[in-house]
Design a protein around this motif. Structure first.
Motif, PDB file in Angstrom:
ATOM      1  N   ALA A   1      35.429  50.636  41.569  1.00 36.94           N
ATOM      2  CA  ALA A   1      35.679  50.476  42.709  1.00 36.94           C
ATOM      3  C   ALA A   1      36.498  49.282  43.113  1.00 36.94           C
ATOM      4  O   ALA A   1      37.518  49.201  44.018  1.00 36.94           O
ATOM      5  CB  ALA A   1      34.465  50.762  43.725  1.00 36.94           C
ATOM      6  N   GLU A   2      36.167  48.428  42.491  1.00 36.78           N
ATOM      7  CA  GLU A   2      36.684  46.912  42.658  1.00 36.78           C
ATOM      8  C   GLU A   2      38.021  47.176  41.890  1.00 36.78           C
ATOM      9  O   GLU A   2      39.185  46.363  42.370  1.00 36.78           O
ATOM     10  CB  GLU A   2      35.919  45.931  42.168  1.00 36.78           C
ATOM     11  CG  GLU A   2      36.526  44.399  42.571  1.00 36.78           C
ATOM     12  CD  GLU A   2      35.727  43.443  41.901  1.00 36.78           C
ATOM     13  OE1 GLU A   2      36.045  42.103  42.017  1.00 36.78           O
ATOM     14  OE2 GLU A   2      34.629  43.688  41.246  1.00 36.78           O
ATOM     15  N   PHE A   3      38.275  47.778  40.710  1.00 39.49           N
ATOM     16  CA  PHE A   3      39.412  47.806  40.091  1.00 39.49           C
ATOM     17  C   PHE A   3      39.730  49.169  39.670  1.00 39.49           C
ATOM     18  O   PHE A   3      39.728  49.665  38.607  1.00 39.49           O
ATOM     19  CB  PHE A   3      39.436  46.882  38.693  1.00 39.49           C
ATOM     20  CG  PHE A   3      38.960  45.482  38.954  1.00 39.49           C
ATOM     21  CD1 PHE A   3      39.845  44.563  39.507  1.00 39.49           C
ATOM     22  CD2 PHE A   3      37.561  44.968  38.422  1.00 39.49           C
ATOM     23  CE1 PHE A   3      39.551  43.167  40.086  1.00 39.49           C
ATOM     24  CE2 PHE A   3      37.436  43.799  38.899  1.00 39.49           C
ATOM     25  CZ  PHE A   3      38.321  42.700  39.468  1.00 39.49           C
ATOM     26  N   PRO A   4      40.334  49.821  40.778  1.00 34.79           N
ATOM     27  CA  PRO A   4      40.648  51.283  40.774  1.00 34.79           C
ATOM     28  C   PRO A   4      41.685  51.842  39.819  1.00 34.79           C
ATOM     29  O   PRO A   4      41.801  52.781  38.990  1.00 34.79           O
ATOM     30  CB  PRO A   4      40.955  51.653  42.032  1.00 34.79           C
ATOM     31  CG  PRO A   4      41.510  50.604  42.839  1.00 34.79           C
ATOM     32  CD  PRO A   4      40.774  49.354  42.213  1.00 34.79           C
ATOM     33  N   ASP A   5      42.817  50.620  39.318  1.00 32.08           N
ATOM     34  CA  ASP A   5      43.965  50.699  38.473  1.00 32.08           C
ATOM     35  C   ASP A   5      43.360  50.554  36.739  1.00 32.08           C
ATOM     36  O   ASP A   5      44.197  50.651  36.222  1.00 32.08           O
ATOM     37  CB  ASP A   5      44.987  49.846  38.803  1.00 32.08           C
ATOM     38  CG  ASP A   5      45.569  50.153  40.216  1.00 32.08           C
ATOM     39  OD1 ASP A   5      45.762  51.467  40.620  1.00 32.08           O
ATOM     40  OD2 ASP A   5      45.901  49.215  40.966  1.00 32.08           O
ATOM     41  N   GLY A   6      42.138  50.132  36.885  1.00 34.00           N
ATOM     42  CA  GLY A   6      41.751  49.651  35.621  1.00 34.00           C
ATOM     43  C   GLY A   6      41.139  48.330  35.512  1.00 34.00           C
ATOM     44  O   GLY A   6      41.510  47.442  35.877  1.00 34.00           O
ATOM     45  N   ILE A   7      39.869  48.070  34.968  1.00 33.44           N
ATOM     46  CA  ILE A   7      39.071  47.110  34.895  1.00 33.44           C
ATOM     47  C   ILE A   7      39.899  45.882  33.949  1.00 33.44           C
ATOM     48  O   ILE A   7      39.932  44.841  34.103  1.00 33.44           O
ATOM     49  CB  ILE A   7      37.430  47.246  34.299  1.00 33.44           C
ATOM     50  CG1 ILE A   7      36.910  48.208  35.393  1.00 33.44           C
ATOM     51  CG2 ILE A   7      36.842  45.795  34.084  1.00 33.44           C
ATOM     52  CD1 ILE A   7      35.562  48.603  34.837  1.00 33.44           C
TER      53      ILE A   7
ATOM     54  N   HIS B   1      45.292  43.195  37.392  1.00 23.76           N
ATOM     55  CA  HIS B   1      44.670  43.601  38.644  1.00 23.76           C
ATOM     56  C   HIS B   1      45.552  43.484  39.815  1.00 23.76           C
ATOM     57  O   HIS B   1      46.930  42.870  39.662  1.00 23.76           O
ATOM     58  CB  HIS B   1      43.514  42.606  39.154  1.00 23.76           C
ATOM     59  CG  HIS B   1      42.215  43.004  38.092  1.00 23.76           C
ATOM     60  ND1 HIS B   1      41.308  41.998  37.987  1.00 23.76           N
ATOM     61  CD2 HIS B   1      42.059  43.887  37.166  1.00 23.76           C
ATOM     62  CE1 HIS B   1      40.436  42.331  36.803  1.00 23.76           C
ATOM     63  NE2 HIS B   1      40.750  43.667  36.489  1.00 23.76           N
ATOM     64  N   GLN B   2      45.316  43.911  40.964  1.00 26.79           N
ATOM     65  CA  GLN B   2      46.280  44.158  42.216  1.00 26.79           C
ATOM     66  C   GLN B   2      47.065  42.898  42.589  1.00 26.79           C
ATOM     67  O   GLN B   2      48.049  42.694  42.935  1.00 26.79           O
ATOM     68  CB  GLN B   2      45.691  44.709  43.310  1.00 26.79           C
ATOM     69  CG  GLN B   2      45.344  46.220  43.094  1.00 26.79           C
ATOM     70  CD  GLN B   2      44.692  46.848  44.391  1.00 26.79           C
ATOM     71  OE1 GLN B   2      43.912  46.449  45.178  1.00 26.79           O
ATOM     72  NE2 GLN B   2      44.861  48.310  44.532  1.00 26.79           N
ATOM     73  N   ASP B   3      46.164  41.751  42.556  1.00 28.98           N
ATOM     74  CA  ASP B   3      46.712  40.248  42.841  1.00 28.98           C
ATOM     75  C   ASP B   3      48.105  40.016  42.062  1.00 28.98           C
ATOM     76  O   ASP B   3      48.734  39.113  42.311  1.00 28.98           O
ATOM     77  CB  ASP B   3      45.831  39.418  42.925  1.00 28.98           C
ATOM     78  CG  ASP B   3      45.113  38.899  41.269  1.00 28.98           C
ATOM     79  OD1 ASP B   3      45.066  40.091  40.643  1.00 28.98           O
ATOM     80  OD2 ASP B   3      44.790  37.893  41.294  1.00 28.98           O
ATOM     81  N   VAL B   4      48.219  40.521  40.916  1.00 28.24           N
ATOM     82  CA  VAL B   4      49.442  40.252  40.037  1.00 28.24           C
ATOM     83  C   VAL B   4      50.454  41.329  39.691  1.00 28.24           C
ATOM     84  O   VAL B   4      51.203  41.263  38.911  1.00 28.24           O
ATOM     85  CB  VAL B   4      48.827  39.755  38.577  1.00 28.24           C
ATOM     86  CG1 VAL B   4      48.117  38.209  38.906  1.00 28.24           C
ATOM     87  CG2 VAL B   4      47.966  40.547  37.958  1.00 28.24           C
TER      88      VAL B   4
END
Length: 409
Positions: free
Chosen positions: A377-383, A387-390
């Motif tokens: 849930a925190e990293f829906p694109d992949g743990i 991550h979304q911030d980069v």
């Protein structure tokens, strides 16, 4: 310069680079005239040497726009047409393959040197665009990490994007790696490959192709592709194939992207491997701790590297393959709920490996990188994905090249 002067310049370039024999000067000139729909030609008296390919192609493309031969003046359409221009200078596939095989009898290095130069001289690898890429090294606790900003892939024109959306969908070629790309004219939503030539070779009794990447993310960036269009898979045959390629091309490394989304490469639909004549940061990384896999003749150790990597070394190819299979199969089914590592969720597999083979002296080396494509849930694109911030810097999958320590941004 005039059209006739540019035709002469381009033919002279072909002769200087070795693409065109002197005996084919007139034939090549006439091929270019036909492409541009010109029936008249007057041989310029000026002699040309050291022709700048980018410059002469730009002038010929401008002429094609002016005469209405090229109906849309954008990067996509110009790339489609200049590939046709260059095809007038490129030897036929059988001739390229024949030359490669004759040189291979002398040495694999001579054969690949010839083919790599040809791939650049034909403008399949666009040297003048590759030069725009920005590359530097960043020191880290794991050694220098390579960083690159890819500028060699031209941005698509908005008009071309709109045209591609409305273009008729085609299943030929099935993908950009299929053998059917060789000599393909291209279209708005598929790159032109008129000047593309593929080397054929046998591997484990099957037909495979060998070519270079047009974007050259590293030195002699190669692609080894299955003649059949079938999905990528990591299994015993994968390890066998990688070691077979290293035997045939001992001056190259070769590796496979993982066979799962998120942690795999961008082309999971066609079985292929990437290799080349380059030493990546991971290859220089030392062993942090040795381990015993219980397989005679195989040295194993955990590599000091930011990704979980096991290095296998042996002169016994069967034992080396056995060790790689043991690691792959164990990891594929390994779970540890205490640290949220799960091999499966609801029947969906999350674990696979990225294997890389090379030869060091008389030894064969296999680096096996453990991969996990879980999401949360925190990293829906992949743990284990940017991550979304980069993601404004890197959003694509972390594939084979990044695994080895070169970031393609």
């Amino acid at each position: 310069m005039t059209f006739d002067e540019n035709v002469k310049r381009l033919v002279q370039y072909g002769i200087e680079s070795g693409l065109v024999p002197e005996e084919e000067r007139i034939y090549t000139t006439n091929q270019l005239l036909e492409l541009f729909g010109e029936e008249e030609y007057t041989e310029p008296e000026t002699e040309f040497k050291d022709v700048d390919l980018e410059e002469v192609l730009e002038e010929l493309l401008d002429y094609a726009v002016e005469k209405g031969v090229l109906k849309e003046n954008s990067v996509v359409y110009r790339d489609l047409f200049d590939t046709k221009i260059m095809n007038c200078l490129v030897p036929r596939p059988a001739q390229v393959i024949g030359t490669f095989k004759e040189l291979y009898k002398e040495s694999p290095v001579k054969a690949t040197d010839y083919y790599y130069k040809l791939s650049q001289d034909t403008n399949y690898i666009r040297r003048y665009r590759i030069k725009k890429d920005i590359r530097w090294k960043v020191p880290s606790q794991y050694g220098d990490i390579d960083i690159s900003i890819n500028l060699s892939k031209p941005e698509k024109d908005p008009k071309a994007i709109a045209a591609a959306k409305n273009a008729k969908q085609s299943s030929y070629p099935k993908c950009q790696l299929c053998m059917e790309n060789e000599g393909y004219l291209g279209r708005i939503n598929h790159p032109a490959r008129s000047n593309h030539r593929v080397i054929r070779f046998q591997m484990e009794g099957n037909d495979w192709g060998f070519q270079y990447s047009p974007y050259a993310y590293f030195n002699e960036h190669s692609i080894f592709l299955d003649q059949e269009h079938r999905p990528m898979v990591i299994n015993r045959q994968t390890f066998t194939n990688l070691l077979e390629i290293v035997q045939q091309f001992p001056h190259y490394f070769v590796g496979s992207n993982a066979d799962l989304p998120i942690v795999g490469g961008s082309m999971l639909s066609h079985e292929h491997y990437q290799g080349g004549r380059h030493e990546f940061p991971m290859m220089k990384a030392p062993i942090a701790r040795t381990i015993d896999l219980g397989i005679a003749g195989v040295k194993a150790g955990i590599v000091k590297w930011p990704m979980s990597t096991i290095r296998l070394t042996s002169q016994d190819l069967v034992a080396l393959t056995d060790a790689a299979v043991k690691i792959h199969e164990t990891w594929k089914n390994y779970s540890d709920e205490s640290v949220d590592v799960r091999a499966y969720t609801d029947g969906t597999r999350h674990h696979t490996t990225t294997p890389i083979a090379r030869k060091v002296g008389d030894d064969y080396v296999l680096d096996i990188v453990l991969r996990d494509n879980q999401t949360s849930a925190e990293f829906p694109d992949g743990i284990f994905h940017p991550h979304q911030d980069v993601q404004h810097i890197k959003k694509e999958n972390i594939g084979l090249i990044e695994v080895m320590g070169r970031a393609i941004l």
